[in-house]
Design an enzyme around this catalytic site. Structure first.
Site, PDB file in Angstrom:
ATOM      1  N   LYS A  17       1.279  -1.187   0.195  1.00 54.72           N
ATOM      2  CA  LYS A  17      -0.289   0.039   0.106  1.00 54.72           C
ATOM      3  C   LYS A  17       0.894   1.437   0.114  1.00 54.72           C
ATOM      4  O   LYS A  17       1.757   0.949   0.358  1.00 54.72           O
ATOM      5  CB  LYS A  17      -0.806  -0.298   1.085  1.00 54.72           C
ATOM      6  CG  LYS A  17       0.256   0.146   2.742  1.00 54.72           C
ATOM      7  CD  LYS A  17       0.419   1.515   3.032  1.00 54.72           C
ATOM      8  CE  LYS A  17       0.837   1.170   4.492  1.00 54.72           C
ATOM      9  NZ  LYS A  17       1.588   2.241   4.961  1.00 54.72           N
ATOM     10  N   ASP A 163      -2.190  -1.445  11.363  1.00 55.70           N
ATOM     11  CA  ASP A 163      -2.785  -0.911   9.383  1.00 55.70           C
ATOM     12  C   ASP A 163      -3.238  -2.981   8.727  1.00 55.70           C
ATOM     13  O   ASP A 163      -3.807  -3.281   7.758  1.00 55.70           O
ATOM     14  CB  ASP A 163      -1.301  -1.088   8.362  1.00 55.70           C
ATOM     15  CG  ASP A 163      -1.067  -0.366   8.524  1.00 55.70           C
ATOM     16  OD1 ASP A 163      -1.586   1.002   9.005  1.00 55.70           O
ATOM     17  OD2 ASP A 163       0.211   0.163   7.720  1.00 55.70           O
TER      18      ASP A 163
END
Ligand code: C5P
Length: 309
Positions: A17, A163
Site C-alpha cells: 500500500k 494496518d
C-alpha cells in the site's frame, strides 16, 4: 477435528500500500497516535499460500523471491546496505502470529503450513507484513472452515497491527483511530506510481516517537474528493505525509530521496507510511516507465513501477 472440513486453499497475491495522505491528530496514552490516513493498495505483491492440516503443527516457510536473494548477496559482497533486509525469525513473523492467534481464539485443534514468498521490501512503509497477516487470516479462516465474518476478523486483525484491517478489505480507504477504523472508498481511478525504497529502512515505532502533533491537522477529505472525482492533478497536488519530517530526522536516505525526487519529473511525490519508501505520481504508464528508468540509473535503491489495484 472430525466434523471440521479442512480445505487445501489456493495461493493468493498480497499487495503493498501507499499513503496518499497521512495526518497525526493526537498522541495517545497507550503509546499510539490517533491518525487519519488515506491508503490505496498497489501492484507490488508477495505471494502466500496456506494448507490446513489435521495435526496441530503450525509451520512457516518465508523466503525472498530468488532474484532478490541474489541482489542481497551482491550488496553484502560490496559491503553496502541492501534495500532487502533479512527476514525476521518465524516467531516474529506477523502472518504466522496471525494464524496462531486465530486458532487460539477459535479454540480449534488444527494445524497448517503457511508459505510466503516476499517481494515487498520490509521497514519501508509499504505494509508488507500487515498485508501478509491479513491474507493469512483470510486463508486460514477458509482452510479451517471457521466462517468468521470480515468484522470479526478485523477486530482480531487490529490487535495484530494498525494496518492489518485495511488489507482485509483490500480497497482504497480512509483509516482512522490507530489506523484500524476503515471507511472504504469504492472504486477510484487507476494511478500510475513509481515506488522507491532506499537502502536504509526505518522502524515505524522510531518514526512515530519523533513525530510532532500539528496544531492544525490537515483533513484528508480534499484528497478523498480528488480521488472520487478522478482528478489526478488534484491528487498529486494534495499528497501529504506528516511523518515525513520525523523520518528525515532519522535517516539521511530520506533527505537524499527528496532531493532526487524533485528532479525526476513526476507530477507529485510523497513518502509512504513511516518510510523510508517514497513514491512518484506519474501521468500514465509510459511516463512511469521514464521516471522508473531515471531512478534506476541514479541507483538510489529498489525501484518498482506500479499501479493502484
Ligand atoms: O500497530 P503497529 O504494530 O504497526 O505499530 C508499530 C508501532 O508504531 C507502535 O508500537 C507505535 O509505536 C507506532 N504507532 C503509533 N500510532 C499508530 C500506529 C503505530 O504510534 N497509529
Amino acid at each position: 477435528m472430525k466434523d471440521r472440513q479442512l480445505h487445501q486453499t489456493e495461493m493468493i497475491w498480497t499487495p503493498a500500500k501507499i499513503n496518499l495522505h497521512l495526518e497525526i491528530l493526537a498522541r495517545r496514552t497507550d503509546g499510539y497516535h490517533d491518525l487519519e490516513t488515506l491508503m490505496v493498495p498497489i501492484s507490488i505483491f508477495d505471494s502466500l499460500s496456506f494448507t490446513a492440516t489435521s495435526d496441530e503443527t503450525l509451520t512457516l516457510s518465508c523466503v525472498w523471491e530468488p532474484g532478490i536473494e541474489a541482489r542481497q548477496n551482491a550488496s553484502r559482497q560490496r559491503g553496502v546496505e541492501s534495500p532487502w533486509e533479512p527476514l525476521p525469525p518465524p516467531g516474529q513473523n506477523l502472518a504466522w502470529r496471525a494464524i496462531a492467534t486465530l486458532r487460539e481464539e477459535a479454540q480449534i485443534r488444527a494445524g497448517g503450513h503457511l508459505r510466503i514468498t516476499k517481494n515487498i521490501p520490509a521497514a519501508a512503509g509499504l505494509g508488507g507484513a500487515s498485508s501478509n497477516a491479513a491474507a493469512a487470516l483470510l486463508l486460514a479462516n477458509r482452510g479451517w472452515d471457521l466462517h468468521w465474518g470480515t468484522e470479526r476478523l478485523a477486530e482480531l486483525a487490529s490487535r495484530l497491527g494498525s494496518d492489518v484491517p485495511f488489507f482485509l478489505y483490500g480497497k482504497p480507504a480512509i483509516c482512522r483511530g490507530r489506523g484500524e477504523r476503515i471507511e472504504t472508498l469504492g472504486t477510484v481511478l487507476p494511478l500510475h506510481i513509481v515506488v522507491v525504497r532506499p537502502e536504509q529502512g526505518l522502524s515505524t515505532a522510531d518514526v512515530f516517537r519523533c513525530c510532532k502533533v500539528p496544531q492544525r491537522p490537515r483533513s484528508c477529505e480534499p484528497m478523498a474528493d480528488a480521488l472520487r472525482r478522478g482528478d489526478r492533478t488534484a491528487v498529486a497536488a494534495k499528497l501529504h505525509n506528516r511523518l515525513q519530517s520525523a523520518s528525515a530526522k532519522l535517516s539521511s536516505s530520506v533527505v537524499r530521496m527528496v532531493d532526487v525526487l524533485q528532479q525526476v519529473g513526476g507530477v507529485g511525490y510523497s513518502m509512504s507510511g513511516s518510510g523510508t519508501s517514497h513514491f512518484v505520481m506519474c501521468r500514465n504508464h509510459r511516463h512511469a516507465q521514464t521516471v522508473a528508468g531515471r531512478l534506476r540509473s541514479i541507483g538510489i535503491g529498489a525501484v518498482f513501477q506500479t499501479q493502484t489495484v
